[in-house]
Design a protein around this motif. Structure first.
Motif, PDB file in Angstrom:
ATOM      1  N   GLY A  25       0.685  -1.238  -0.207  1.00 34.42           N
ATOM      2  CA  GLY A  25      -0.079  -0.050   0.016  1.00 34.42           C
ATOM      3  C   GLY A  25       1.490   1.281  -0.050  1.00 34.42           C
ATOM      4  N   THR A  26       2.227   1.359   0.191  1.00 34.47           N
ATOM      5  CA  THR A  26       2.701   1.815   0.211  1.00 34.47           C
ATOM      6  C   THR A  26       3.158   2.949  -1.508  1.00 34.47           C
ATOM      7  N   TYR A  27       2.322   4.564  -1.593  1.00 37.36           N
ATOM      8  CA  TYR A  27       2.694   4.668  -2.288  1.00 37.36           C
ATOM      9  C   TYR A  27       4.766   5.263  -3.121  1.00 37.36           C
ATOM     10  N   VAL A  28       4.898   5.592  -4.177  1.00 42.90           N
ATOM     11  CA  VAL A  28       6.284   5.192  -4.792  1.00 42.90           C
ATOM     12  C   VAL A  28       6.547   5.989  -5.205  1.00 42.90           C
ATOM     13  N   GLY A  29       7.567   6.858  -6.099  1.00 47.15           N
ATOM     14  CA  GLY A  29       7.432   7.504  -7.451  1.00 47.15           C
ATOM     15  C   GLY A  29       6.797   9.090  -7.784  1.00 47.15           C
ATOM     16  N   GLY A  30       6.784   8.241  -9.359  1.00 49.85           N
ATOM     17  CA  GLY A  30       5.939   9.784  -9.805  1.00 49.85           C
ATOM     18  C   GLY A  30       6.987  10.909  -9.570  1.00 49.85           C
ATOM     19  N   GLN A  31       6.710  11.903 -10.005  1.00 50.78           N
ATOM     20  CA  GLN A  31       7.105  13.329 -10.275  1.00 50.78           C
ATOM     21  C   GLN A  31       6.336  14.441  -9.939  1.00 50.78           C
ATOM     22  N   PHE A  32       6.938  16.051  -9.637  1.00 47.96           N
ATOM     23  CA  PHE A  32       6.439  16.983  -8.891  1.00 47.96           C
ATOM     24  C   PHE A  32       6.371  16.057  -7.447  1.00 47.96           C
ATOM     25  N   TRP A  33       6.165  17.433  -5.885  1.00 45.12           N
ATOM     26  CA  TRP A  33       5.593  16.731  -4.992  1.00 45.12           C
ATOM     27  C   TRP A  33       4.856  16.132  -4.668  1.00 45.12           C
ATOM     28  N   ASP A  34       3.224  15.662  -5.702  1.00 45.44           N
ATOM     29  CA  ASP A  34       2.642  14.674  -5.564  1.00 45.44           C
ATOM     30  C   ASP A  34       2.857  13.629  -6.002  1.00 45.44           C
ATOM     31  N   GLY A  35       3.867  13.573  -6.998  1.00 54.13           N
ATOM     32  CA  GLY A  35       3.538  12.105  -7.930  1.00 54.13           C
ATOM     33  C   GLY A  35       2.303  12.667  -8.929  1.00 54.13           C
ATOM     34  N   ARG A  36       1.780  13.671  -9.572  1.00 56.51           N
ATOM     35  CA  ARG A  36       0.855  13.339 -10.215  1.00 56.51           C
ATOM     36  C   ARG A  36       1.186  13.386 -11.604  1.00 56.51           C
ATOM     37  N   ALA A  37       2.450  13.176 -11.899  1.00 56.86           N
ATOM     38  CA  ALA A  37       3.260  12.952 -13.015  1.00 56.86           C
ATOM     39  C   ALA A  37       3.863  11.996 -12.984  1.00 56.86           C
ATOM     40  N   GLY A  38       2.852  10.874 -13.476  1.00 52.14           N
ATOM     41  CA  GLY A  38       4.472   9.697 -13.487  1.00 52.14           C
ATOM     42  C   GLY A  38       4.911   9.196 -13.532  1.00 52.14           C
ATOM     43  N   THR A  39       5.790  10.144 -14.704  1.00 54.37           N
ATOM     44  CA  THR A  39       7.070   9.282 -15.204  1.00 54.37           C
ATOM     45  C   THR A  39       7.434  11.476 -15.727  1.00 54.37           C
ATOM     46  N   LEU A  40       9.064  11.670 -15.904  1.00 48.33           N
ATOM     47  CA  LEU A  40       9.622  12.855 -16.485  1.00 48.33           C
ATOM     48  C   LEU A  40       8.689  13.335 -18.033  1.00 48.33           C
ATOM     49  N   ALA A  41       8.339  12.239 -18.966  1.00 49.29           N
ATOM     50  CA  ALA A  41       7.689  13.276 -19.663  1.00 49.29           C
ATOM     51  C   ALA A  41       6.185  13.390 -19.125  1.00 49.29           C
ATOM     52  N   ASP A  42       5.761  13.107 -18.908  1.00 49.23           N
ATOM     53  CA  ASP A  42       4.153  13.686 -17.994  1.00 49.23           C
ATOM     54  C   ASP A  42       4.316  14.416 -17.393  1.00 49.23           C
ATOM     55  N   GLN A  43       5.661  14.725 -16.177  1.00 50.04           N
ATOM     56  CA  GLN A  43       5.708  16.303 -15.809  1.00 50.04           C
ATOM     57  C   GLN A  43       6.235  17.011 -17.422  1.00 50.04           C
ATOM     58  N   ALA A  44       6.763  16.631 -17.501  1.00 51.20           N
ATOM     59  CA  ALA A  44       7.449  18.364 -19.191  1.00 51.20           C
ATOM     60  C   ALA A  44       6.062  18.227 -19.708  1.00 51.20           C
ATOM     61  N   GLY A  45       5.689  17.805 -20.023  1.00 48.76           N
ATOM     62  CA  GLY A  45       4.052  18.659 -20.475  1.00 48.76           C
ATOM     63  C   GLY A  45       3.247  19.266 -19.655  1.00 48.76           C
ATOM     64  N   GLY A  46       2.955  18.890 -18.259  1.00 45.18           N
ATOM     65  CA  GLY A  46       2.395  20.217 -17.274  1.00 45.18           C
ATOM     66  C   GLY A  46       2.655  22.135 -17.638  1.00 45.18           C
ATOM     67  N   PRO A  47       3.712  22.311 -17.059  1.00 42.69           N
ATOM     68  CA  PRO A  47       4.596  23.424 -16.775  1.00 42.69           C
ATOM     69  C   PRO A  47       4.355  24.331 -18.424  1.00 42.69           C
ATOM     70  N   PRO A  48       4.070  23.773 -19.390  1.00 39.46           N
ATOM     71  CA  PRO A  48       3.368  24.726 -20.697  1.00 39.46           C
ATOM     72  C   PRO A  48       2.041  25.698 -20.633  1.00 39.46           C
TER      73      PRO A  48
END
Length: 370
Positions: A92-115
């Protein structure tokens, strides 16, 4: 903006995905007012964090509109490639992702957020982002060579490939060189000072500190390519940053839900938890905590120490000269992990800080305080 000057308009066609990602990473044209790039808030010259004061002592980043001030600090992009995709383990432990809350699953997901974030780079849509790409002949040629002649006919696909290129660049050695004094020590190239060695021993101790409860990825101390994060989520009792809230207009009464703000998480027991950050380059990427509430690394160590020392001085924030603020979310504080270890005296606090300074990449060692 980033202190780097870079114009993809002056560059030949990218030869591979990571080279295309490098062009995109420094391109300010991918923001509404053409003033910000990825490097603005994740500057390679500054440990891949935002080096601008932003009128907030670097506690949060200013958006492309020159008005929007965030409520969380931009984390370093260095070594971010080692964070696994966001997932939940069998226990049940949450692990990984990007951003402080992991809402972007991968680096690619994260890169799509700020623009597309109106408080960050501010583009209205993927369509607008794709239109900006098509303004640039280098991008047109590179995208078509790498992804096919018809790539721009599908806006969603073109945007996805943009994020994948950024991910490829962030996965290069430039972001994760493993060449700090600590890495050189592991290779037998340098010796640690007595103070740094004491800090190393304390850091990895199973008895004297709780550091390695969350900030050790590899099974054994001294393993190569240690990123100093297990990428789990914890609430360590960080108080509201009232100074930042006074500047960005967010009510001091508003609760940042942390991991619970992740759309994939519904368990209220996750409220107030944040991803354990890497300690790589930590000495040159302050301020600290998800909301930038502490300016100094020594303050952070003293904050942790308050859980194990009941002395009156240990209950005072050295920056404000007042008692430590109450946790923003009190019910989910990871007391089990935080209360491991003994109270630290000043000598041991200084030793831990000295050790963490050895985790600074060689290119940033000039930024360390003497």
């Amino acid at each position: 903006m980033s202190c780097l000057v870079f114009s993809p308009l002056q560059t030949a066609q990218a030869s591979d995905l990571s080279e295309l990602g490098q062009l995109l990473y420094f391109d300010t044209n991918l923001s509404k007012n053409r003033t910000q790039s990825c490097a603005t808030c994740h500057d390679p010259q500054a440990g891949f964090v935002d080096p601008r004061d932003n009128g907030a002592k670097k506690m949060a980043s200013l958006g492309d509109d020159a008005q929007s001030l965030g409520d969380r600090q931009a984390p370093t992009a260095s070594y971010a490639a080692f964070s696994p995709a966001f997932h939940q383990t069998k226990d049940g432990t949450y692990v990984g992702g990007q951003f402080w809350d992991g809402r972007a699953g991968t680096l690619a997901d994260q890169a799509g957020g700020p623009p597309l974030n109106p408080a960050e780079m501010g583009l209205a849509s993927k369509q607008e982002a794709t239109a900006r790409l098509k303004e640039n002949d280098t991008y047109v040629e590179s995208f078509q060579a790498l992804f096919g002649k018809d790539i721009f006919e599908d806006v969603d696909k073109a945007y996805l490939k943009m994020t994948e290129a950024l991910q490829a660049y962030e996965q290069t050695e430039e972001f994760s060189p493993f060449d700090s004094k600590y890495d050189r020590y592991l290779r037998g190239e340098v010796k640690l000072t007595d103070q740094e060695e004491l800090g190393r021993i304390l850091f990895f101790s199973q008895q004297f500190t709780n550091c390695n409860q969350c900030h050790q990825l590899r099974k054994l101390p001294g393993a190569e390519k240690e990123t100093f994060s297990n990428y789990e989520y914890h609430n360590i009792g960080v108080p509201v940053n009232t100074a930042l809230r006074a500047l960005n207009g967010v009510s001091a009464a508003l609760v940042d839900d942390g991991l619970l703000a992740n759309p994939a998480v519904e368990d209220k027991a996750q409220q107030g938890k944040y991803k354990v950050p890497t300690l790589r380059n930590v000495a040159v990427t302050g301020p600290y905590m998800h909301n930038g509430v502490f300016q100094d690394l020594r303050t952070v160590v003293k904050f942790y120490n308050k859980y194990n020392s009941r002395s009156q001085p240990s209950q005072i924030n050295p920056e404000s000269k007042k008692p430590w603020g109450e946790p923003e979310v009190a019910d989910t504080v990871s007391l089990k992990e935080l209360e491991i270890g003994d109270a630290l005296n000043s000598k041991r606090i200084d030793a831990l800080v000295a050790f963490m300074k050895t985790l600074t990449d060689a290119r940033y060692e000039h930024l360390l305080e003497n």
